[in-house]
Structures are given as structure tokens and as C-alpha cells.
Motif scaffolding. Structure first.
Motif, PDB file in Angstrom:
ATOM      1  N   ALA A 101       0.908  -1.218  -0.020  1.00  0.00           N
ATOM      2  CA  ALA A 101       0.210  -0.002  -0.167  1.00  0.00           C
ATOM      3  C   ALA A 101       0.904   0.814  -0.141  1.00  0.00           C
ATOM      4  N   GLY A 102       1.813   1.122  -1.239  1.00  0.00           N
ATOM      5  CA  GLY A 102       2.815   2.457  -1.015  1.00  0.00           C
ATOM      6  C   GLY A 102       2.120   3.736  -1.660  1.00  0.00           C
ATOM      7  N   ASP A 103       0.205   4.076  -1.734  1.00  0.00           N
ATOM      8  CA  ASP A 103       0.154   5.520  -1.640  1.00  0.00           C
ATOM      9  C   ASP A 103       0.268   6.319  -0.113  1.00  0.00           C
ATOM     10  N   GLN A 104      -0.237   4.808   1.005  1.00  0.00           N
ATOM     11  CA  GLN A 104      -0.423   5.416   1.983  1.00  0.00           C
ATOM     12  C   GLN A 104       0.973   6.061   2.652  1.00  0.00           C
ATOM     13  N   GLU A 105       1.901   4.817   2.278  1.00  0.00           N
ATOM     14  CA  GLU A 105       3.151   5.405   2.775  1.00  0.00           C
ATOM     15  C   GLU A 105       3.527   6.521   2.593  1.00  0.00           C
ATOM     16  N   LEU A 106       2.959   6.949   1.030  1.00  0.00           N
ATOM     17  CA  LEU A 106       4.119   8.182   1.081  1.00  0.00           C
ATOM     18  C   LEU A 106       3.606   9.105   1.101  1.00  0.00           C
ATOM     19  N   ARG A 107       2.161   9.078   1.937  1.00  0.00           N
ATOM     20  CA  ARG A 107       1.117   9.758   2.506  1.00  0.00           C
ATOM     21  C   ARG A 107       2.032  10.254   3.675  1.00  0.00           C
ATOM     22  N   ARG A 108       1.423   9.084   4.755  1.00  0.00           N
ATOM     23  CA  ARG A 108       2.667   8.558   5.929  1.00  0.00           C
ATOM     24  C   ARG A 108       3.923   9.911   5.958  1.00  0.00           C
ATOM     25  N   VAL A 109       4.629   9.595   5.186  1.00  0.00           N
ATOM     26  CA  VAL A 109       5.896  10.181   5.089  1.00  0.00           C
ATOM     27  C   VAL A 109       6.063  11.954   5.153  1.00  0.00           C
ATOM     28  N   MET A 132      -0.445   9.764  -6.065  1.00  0.00           N
ATOM     29  CA  MET A 132      -0.302  10.297  -4.196  1.00  0.00           C
ATOM     30  C   MET A 132       0.213  11.212  -4.332  1.00  0.00           C
ATOM     31  N   ALA A 133       1.712  11.427  -5.665  1.00  0.00           N
ATOM     32  CA  ALA A 133       2.456  12.355  -5.344  1.00  0.00           C
ATOM     33  C   ALA A 133       1.632  13.628  -5.694  1.00  0.00           C
ATOM     34  N   GLY A 134       1.081  14.000  -6.665  1.00  0.00           N
ATOM     35  CA  GLY A 134       0.669  14.961  -6.471  1.00  0.00           C
ATOM     36  C   GLY A 134      -0.627  15.807  -5.478  1.00  0.00           C
ATOM     37  N   ALA A 135      -1.069  14.849  -4.472  1.00  0.00           N
ATOM     38  CA  ALA A 135      -1.177  15.551  -3.003  1.00  0.00           C
ATOM     39  C   ALA A 135      -0.750  15.589  -1.957  1.00  0.00           C
ATOM     40  N   VAL A 140       8.634  14.009  -5.828  1.00  0.00           N
ATOM     41  CA  VAL A 140       8.950  11.891  -5.975  1.00  0.00           C
ATOM     42  C   VAL A 140       9.525  11.676  -7.670  1.00  0.00           C
ATOM     43  N   VAL A 141      10.472  11.309  -7.386  1.00  0.00           N
ATOM     44  CA  VAL A 141      11.258  10.706  -8.701  1.00  0.00           C
ATOM     45  C   VAL A 141      10.716   9.142  -9.118  1.00  0.00           C
ATOM     46  N   SER A 142      10.333   8.848 -10.209  1.00  0.00           N
ATOM     47  CA  SER A 142       9.854   7.405 -10.590  1.00  0.00           C
ATOM     48  C   SER A 142      10.544   6.720 -10.823  1.00  0.00           C
ATOM     49  N   ILE A 143      11.483   5.420 -10.199  1.00  0.00           N
ATOM     50  CA  ILE A 143      12.510   4.670 -11.515  1.00  0.00           C
ATOM     51  C   ILE A 143      11.177   3.915 -12.349  1.00  0.00           C
ATOM     52  N   GLY A 144      10.958   4.073 -12.662  1.00  0.00           N
ATOM     53  CA  GLY A 144       9.811   3.322 -13.824  1.00  0.00           C
ATOM     54  C   GLY A 144       8.699   4.008 -14.885  1.00  0.00           C
ATOM     55  N   TYR A 145       8.751   4.388 -15.397  1.00  0.00           N
ATOM     56  CA  TYR A 145       7.595   4.624 -16.524  1.00  0.00           C
ATOM     57  C   TYR A 145       5.883   4.341 -16.506  1.00  0.00           C
ATOM     58  N   THR A 146       5.893   5.296 -15.496  1.00  0.00           N
ATOM     59  CA  THR A 146       3.936   4.811 -14.944  1.00  0.00           C
ATOM     60  C   THR A 146       3.503   5.310 -16.385  1.00  0.00           C
ATOM     61  N   ASN A 147       1.464   4.969 -16.862  1.00  0.00           N
ATOM     62  CA  ASN A 147       1.298   5.790 -17.499  1.00  0.00           C
ATOM     63  C   ASN A 147       0.942   7.036 -17.351  1.00  0.00           C
ATOM     64  N   ASP A 148       1.005   7.425 -15.892  1.00  0.00           N
ATOM     65  CA  ASP A 148       0.555   8.805 -16.153  1.00  0.00           C
ATOM     66  C   ASP A 148       1.836   9.619 -15.216  1.00  0.00           C
ATOM     67  N   THR A 149       2.065  10.301 -15.765  1.00  0.00           N
ATOM     68  CA  THR A 149       3.911  11.136 -15.496  1.00  0.00           C
ATOM     69  C   THR A 149       3.376  12.219 -15.006  1.00  0.00           C
ATOM     70  N   ALA A 150       2.750  12.643 -14.872  1.00  0.00           N
ATOM     71  CA  ALA A 150       2.030  14.331 -14.813  1.00  0.00           C
ATOM     72  C   ALA A 150       2.648  14.869 -13.533  1.00  0.00           C
ATOM     73  N   ASN A 151       2.447  14.171 -12.453  1.00  0.00           N
ATOM     74  CA  ASN A 151       2.486  14.616 -10.522  1.00  0.00           C
ATOM     75  C   ASN A 151       4.188  13.921 -10.061  1.00  0.00           C
ATOM     76  N   VAL A 152       5.213  13.010 -11.261  1.00  0.00           N
ATOM     77  CA  VAL A 152       6.247  12.977 -11.365  1.00  0.00           C
ATOM     78  C   VAL A 152       6.980  13.089 -12.082  1.00  0.00           C
ATOM     79  N   TYR A 153       8.713  12.676 -11.853  1.00  0.00           N
ATOM     80  CA  TYR A 153       9.302  13.428 -12.324  1.00  0.00           C
ATOM     81  C   TYR A 153       9.815  11.672 -12.706  1.00  0.00           C
ATOM     82  N   THR A 154      10.394  11.420 -14.183  1.00  0.00           N
ATOM     83  CA  THR A 154      10.367   9.899 -14.563  1.00  0.00           C
ATOM     84  C   THR A 154      11.754   9.305 -15.199  1.00  0.00           C
TER      85      THR A 154
END
Length: 334
Positions: A101-109, A132-135, A140-154
Motif C-alpha cells: 500500500a505504497g500510496d499511503q506510505e507516501l502520505r505518511r512520510v 498520490m504524488a500530486g497530493a 517524487v522521482v519515479s524509476i519506472g515509466y507509469t502511464n500517468d507521469t503528470a505528478n512525478v519526475y520519471t
């Protein structure tokens, strides 16, 4: 213990320049300031490190890397260690987040100010962590190319390009019947970024080139599982002359043994290529490996630039090209 003279000598500047970096009494250019900081980090000179770290920094970067049932330990370790090493060179420690549940971990951090930024590993095509990166209010830097990159650096390898290149290589060598041997099907169904992008591109390129391409997923990790997969593949298409394997060194060795068991020699009878492993298959087969060191170094550079206020181009995507490594296991079909 290193002193200000040592830092100045290593950075190629005067002692007074180092002093101004520490005190802030005179503006020092970004390039010179960067050289001084790099020298201080290498020598462990805290006055410069502290002075060039953003105010309020925790000196910690979080790494969100969920442990999934099909996680490849060799790839996991390679990317984590590459991130830790690159972060250390910039004076940062690493906080590892492993929950699915990594999105909730990001929120907590972010809410608890536990880290200055977050890296995403083991990225899925549809990944809630990228949403979650947008909230949250840390980069947030994503090492991986997700479909929605609007809120991260990839930052990632160009896995689609690698898939096309692998098929082009096989085609040039005269192979028209190719087997793609893949990891656990669950990774594909979950949308594991690198697996799906490589496989989809390889399948499409094979179709464009008029090749017969079979996609075969591993049913398990044992020698019997690999033997069964190879037997089933050749039962369906006995004309297979090349196998492209998206597996680690251990599984690659089992594949070689399975072919030998059938009386097939590599590369005389069947050509073999490894793809998307972390380079640990070297000396076993031709390969198009991942490059954890290059990808993670670039990801950390981008994170540091963001934290220093040097860039604000969130949504940026950078794909590093793959590099083909010949090992003598791909041969022209006779």
C-alpha cells in the motif's frame, strides 16, 4: 580528518571561496558551489555539506519499493543499492518503504516530514503512488515509466526500444520463430512497467517483421518448471530457433540446461538472449541488461536539482537507451 584546505584543493578553488560557501557572505556561482559541495561530500567535511543542504532538510530520501510475491531479489537489491550509493554521495540517507500500500506510505512520510523526497521502484503501469504524488508536498522521482507521469519526475530504461531492438537483432540473424520466455504471469497481469513495455514492443515488432513469436510465462522457479515450459513451447512450435529470456542469471542457467536436456546446443541449434536483467547474466548469454547504476544516478541527480530549486518541470520523462552486449549465444541461422 579533512579540513577546509583539503576541500579547496580537491575542488580547485581558493580557501576563501570555500569559506564564502559556508558563510554565505558572498554569492558563489552554482557551478563552483557544486564543485565545492562535491568535494566536501567526498571528504566528509560537514561545514560545507550543512551549508549547501536546503533549510529544513531531513537529509533523508525515501524509497518506496513494495515487496510483491514475484519480486526478483537480484533486481531489487541492485536498484536499492544503486540508489543508496548515489544518495550517499549527495549527503542523504535512505528510508526504505516496502509495503504494497505504497500510496499511503507516501502520505505518511510527507505528513510527518520524514523525508525530503521519495523515489518509486517496482513501478506499475497504473500505479497509485504516482497519483498520490500530486497530493503531497515533497517531490517524487519515479524509476519506472507509469502511464500517468503528470505528478512525478520519471527516469527509466527505454524498455519498449529494447524490445524492438531485440527482435530486430533476431530478425537480422535470420530467426523467424522466436520464443519470449517471461517471469511470473502475475507480474504481467499487474502491469509491471518494464515487463509489459518490453513484451508488447517485442510482440508488435515481431508481427511487423512477419515473425512467429510465442510468449511463454514461467509457471515456477524450479528446474522442472523451466523444463516443462521449454517442452510445451517446442511442442507448439518445433521451429523455434531463438529464445529471448526476461529472467535472472539463475533462471537463465536453468533455461540453458533445459535446452541441453532436449539435445539442443547454444548457439548452434538455438540462439539465446537475456533481456531486462540487471547484468548478472553476463558470460551466460548475449543480453540487453538493465543499468541500475546509470538509472539511479540520474534519478538522484534530478531529485537533488529539484530540492535545490534548480528545476520545477514535474512531469519530465527521461528514458535511457539499452546497450546490447554480445556474449556469443546469438548466431545467424543456417
Amino acid at each position: 580528518m579533512a579540513g577546509i584546505k583539503d576541500v579547496a584543493a580537491k575542488a580547485g578553488v581558493s580557501i576563501s571561496t570555500v569559506s564564502y560557501v559556508v558563510s554565505g557572505k558572498r554569492k558563489i556561482g552554482d557551478q563552483t558551489r557544486g564543485r565545492v559541495r562535491a568535494a566536501a561530500l567526498e571528504l566528509g567535511y560537514r561545514p560545507v555539506i550543512d551549508a549547501t543542504t536546503p533549510v529544513g532538510s531531513t537529509h533523508v530520501l525515501a524509497v518506496s519499493s513494495p515487496l510483491r510475491p514475484y519480486t526478483d531479489a537480484s533486481n531489487y537489491a541492485a536498484f536499492f543499492l544503486a540508489l543508496a550509493s548515489a544518495s550517499k554521495r549527495h549527503g542523504y540517507d535512505i528510508l526504505l518503504l516496502m509495503h504494497e500500500a505504497g500510496d499511503q506510505e507516501l502520505r505518511r512520510v510527507a505528513d510527518r516530514h520524514m523525508a525530503d523526497g521519495v523515489f518509486l521502484l517496482d513501478v506499475l503501469l497504473s500505479d497509485s503512488r504516482a497519483d498520490m504524488a500530486g497530493a503531497i508536498d515533497i517531490p517524487v522521482v519515479s524509476i519506472g515509466y507509469t502511464n500517468d507521469t503528470a505528478n512525478v519526475y520519471t527516469v527509466d530504461m527505454d524498455f519498449a526500444g529494447m524490445g524492438r531492438e531485440a527482435m530486430d537483432k533476431a530478425h537480422v540473424l535470420g530467426h523467424r520463430h522466436v520464443m519470449l520466455y517471461c517471469p511470473d504471469r502475475r507480474a504481467f497481469l499487474d502491469g509491471s512497467n518494464f515487463l509489459v513495455r518490453f513484451l508488447d514492443a517485442a510482440m508488435q515488432r515481431g508481427e511487423e517483421l512477419g515473425m512467429t513469436v510465442m510468449r511463454k510465462f514461467a509457471s515456477g522457479r524450479s528446474a522442472d518448471d523451466v523444463n516443462l515450459a521449454v517442452d510445451e513451447a517446442f511442442a507448439v512450435d518445433p521451429r523455434i530457433t531463438a529464445i529471448i529470456c526476461e529472467e535472472n542469471a539463475a533462471q537463465m542457467g536453468l533455461l540453458m540446461n533445459a535446452l541441453s536436456r532436449r539435445g539442443l546446443r547454444v548457439p548452434q541449434d538455438v540462439s539465446v538472449m537475456a533481456a531486462c536483467a540487471n547484468g548478472s547474466t553476463a558470460r551466460l548469454a548475449d543480453e540487453m541488461p538493465m543499468n541500475p547504476a546509470a538509472v539511479c544516478e540520474r534519478a538522484v541527480d534530478i531529485m537533488v536539482e529539484v530540492l535545490r530549486g534548480e528545476r520545477r518541470d514535474v512531469g519530465y520523462v527521461e528514458l535511457l537507451p539499452g546497450e546490447y552486449c554480445a556474449r556469443g549465444t546469438m548466431r545467424a541461422r543456417r
